[in-house]
Design an enzyme around this catalytic site. Structure first.
Site, PDB file in Angstrom:
ATOM      1  N   ASP A  94      18.890  45.319  16.174  1.00  0.00           N
ATOM      2  CA  ASP A  94      17.493  45.430  15.758  1.00  0.00           C
ATOM      3  C   ASP A  94      16.678  46.336  16.674  1.00  0.00           C
ATOM      4  O   ASP A  94      15.502  46.575  16.416  1.00  0.00           O
ATOM      5  CB  ASP A  94      16.839  44.041  15.708  1.00  0.00           C
ATOM      6  CG  ASP A  94      17.431  43.160  14.622  1.00  0.00           C
ATOM      7  OD1 ASP A  94      17.890  43.707  13.603  1.00  0.00           O
ATOM      8  OD2 ASP A  94      17.437  41.934  14.802  1.00  0.00           O
ATOM      9  N   CYS A  95      17.281  46.848  17.733  1.00  0.00           N
ATOM     10  CA  CYS A  95      16.596  47.676  18.726  1.00  0.00           C
ATOM     11  C   CYS A  95      16.961  49.143  18.524  1.00  0.00           C
ATOM     12  O   CYS A  95      18.138  49.508  18.578  1.00  0.00           O
ATOM     13  CB  CYS A  95      17.001  47.214  20.127  1.00  0.00           C
ATOM     14  SG  CYS A  95      16.450  48.296  21.461  1.00  0.00           S
ATOM     15  N   GLY A  96      15.953  49.991  18.308  1.00  0.00           N
ATOM     16  CA  GLY A  96      16.192  51.416  18.111  1.00  0.00           C
ATOM     17  C   GLY A  96      16.853  52.074  19.309  1.00  0.00           C
ATOM     18  O   GLY A  96      17.740  52.914  19.151  1.00  0.00           O
ATOM     19  N   ARG A 115      20.462  51.131  19.169  1.00  0.00           N
ATOM     20  CA  ARG A 115      21.157  51.853  18.084  1.00  0.00           C
ATOM     21  C   ARG A 115      21.404  53.306  18.460  1.00  0.00           C
ATOM     22  O   ARG A 115      22.491  53.851  18.220  1.00  0.00           O
ATOM     23  CB  ARG A 115      20.369  51.769  16.781  1.00  0.00           C
ATOM     24  CG  ARG A 115      20.381  50.407  16.132  1.00  0.00           C
ATOM     25  CD  ARG A 115      19.807  50.444  14.714  1.00  0.00           C
ATOM     26  NE  ARG A 115      18.473  51.008  14.620  1.00  0.00           N
ATOM     27  CZ  ARG A 115      17.337  50.329  14.734  1.00  0.00           C
ATOM     28  NH1 ARG A 115      17.385  49.005  14.947  1.00  0.00           N
ATOM     29  NH2 ARG A 115      16.170  50.927  14.608  1.00  0.00           N
TER      30      ARG A 115
END
Length: 140
Positions: free
Chosen positions: A10-12, A15
């Site tokens: 969920d963390c850019g 990712r």
């Protein structure tokens, strides 16, 4: 080469870091640390390998940091570790481990410093920020 990333999908930043590792050509071991938190021993090992203190690894945004009063200097390193183990979202991410080092990859392009060949080719983050341009020059 073995690469492990403690990842939150969920963390850019997490990712983007994972995408850079994969673009490098490495199939990393991915540990979704919110589903499979590290043991106390592993967390202590990671913190030591990064040359940090537990307080430096605390994540504030989107966590119970304020609610738990973790900004108060009264908490010892052991107590902060206890909070991290009880609330893994307090562990900042992504943590990347390679034979060349262990780091908190913030910003995500910092991971290039511990890949044996940081020439990953052109890379643009999800938000459009260019990290490595078409000529192979690191921009970010």
């Amino acid at each position: 080469m073995t690469v492990t990333i403690y990842h939150n999908p969920d963390c850019g930043t997490s990712r983007n870091t994972l995408a850079m590792i994969r673009q490098f050509g490495e199939g990393p071991g991915v540990i979704e640390y919110l589903k499979t938190p590290p043991s106390r021993e592993k967390l202590v090992e990671l913190i030591a390998a990064m040359g940090m203190t537990p307080r430096q690894l605390l994540r504030e945004m989107g966590t119970p940091y304020a609610e738990l009063g973790l900004g108060d200097p009264k908490w010892s390193d052991d107590e902060i570790l206890d909070f991290m183990l009880a609330h893994p979202i307090l562990i900042n991410r992504p943590i990347v481990v390679t034979p060349l080092g262990t780091m908190l990859a913030r910003p995500s392009e910092a991971v290039l410093d511990i890949l044996p060949n940081p020439d990953i080719g052109p890379f643009t983050k999800e938000d459009g920020e260019v990290v490595v341009d078409a000529s192979g020059k690191r921009v970010a």
